[in-house]
Enzyme design. Sequence first.
Site, PDB file in Angstrom:
ATOM      1  N   ASP A 297      50.439  48.214  33.243  1.00 23.87           N
ATOM      2  CA  ASP A 297      51.090  48.212  32.155  1.00 23.87           C
ATOM      3  C   ASP A 297      52.766  48.801  31.348  1.00 23.87           C
ATOM      4  OD1 ASP A 297      51.400  50.936  33.827  1.00 23.87           O
ATOM      5  OD2 ASP A 297      49.692  51.614  32.444  1.00 23.87           O
ATOM      6  N   TYR A 298      52.602  48.685  30.773  1.00 26.34           N
ATOM      7  CA  TYR A 298      54.851  49.274  30.571  1.00 26.34           C
ATOM      8  C   TYR A 298      55.286  49.878  32.021  1.00 26.34           C
ATOM      9  CZ  TYR A 298      59.284  49.462  27.709  1.00 26.34           C
ATOM     10  OH  TYR A 298      60.470  49.855  27.622  1.00 26.34           O
TER      11      TYR A 298
END
Length: 243
Positions: A106-107
């Site tokens: 994820d980011y």
Amino acid sequence: MAEERLQKIISGAGIASRRHAEQMILTGRVTVNGKVATKLGTKADPEKDHIKVDGKLLRLAGKKTYLLLNKPRGHVTTLSDPEGRPTVIDLLKGVKGRVYPVGRLDYDTEGLLLLTNDGDFANTIMHPKFEIPKTYDVKLKGVLTDDEIEKIEKGITLEGRRTAPARIKKLKKTEQNSWLEITIHEGRKRQVRRVFERIGHFVLKLKRTRIAFLDLKGVDTGGYRFLRKEEVDELRRISEEGR
């Protein structure tokens, strides 16, 4: 070439993983000879049939490419982003041909990410039945107790389904935070973060350090290298043992 399932053809062309290709089909993004194909059992011959994905003609992939990227925080693990955020593809300057991420980070998560245009290889790494171990360094808010460690190692219920057994190694702790290493064999969405949040600990920092025997040695943050043939072969061998 004989007929094959559409999702296999799409992943083999280096457009998306097989799972993502299935979603493309189900949402009407794929046509065969001008007709929308929405059934996963649909077959076609990529050398004879006119297959389009999002209106673009599908072309068979050439040479297979396998990359190991040291993903920095602040990049999304997609080919493009509607919000205009940096993607992992932006880091692959000099790479010829199209590749896509194997799974996701994820980011805010950093670390080891594989990319390829080989759909079968991607499926091998991502699918839990092949039991490819993935190891993360985690910084947690609060001190993790031995009882909490035991719960996670045995499996935590997420969305009605128990996670597979994990392995945790303590690294260090202070009065406010814990540092540890966790190894899992699944790849559910945001699994590591959700498991710790389930027992009341917020993940402050998360970095994937290994996939099986692969690690980040010699690869700076934001950098990448090509996998050697023997590394690809060894990952396939490990997956065969996990069947």
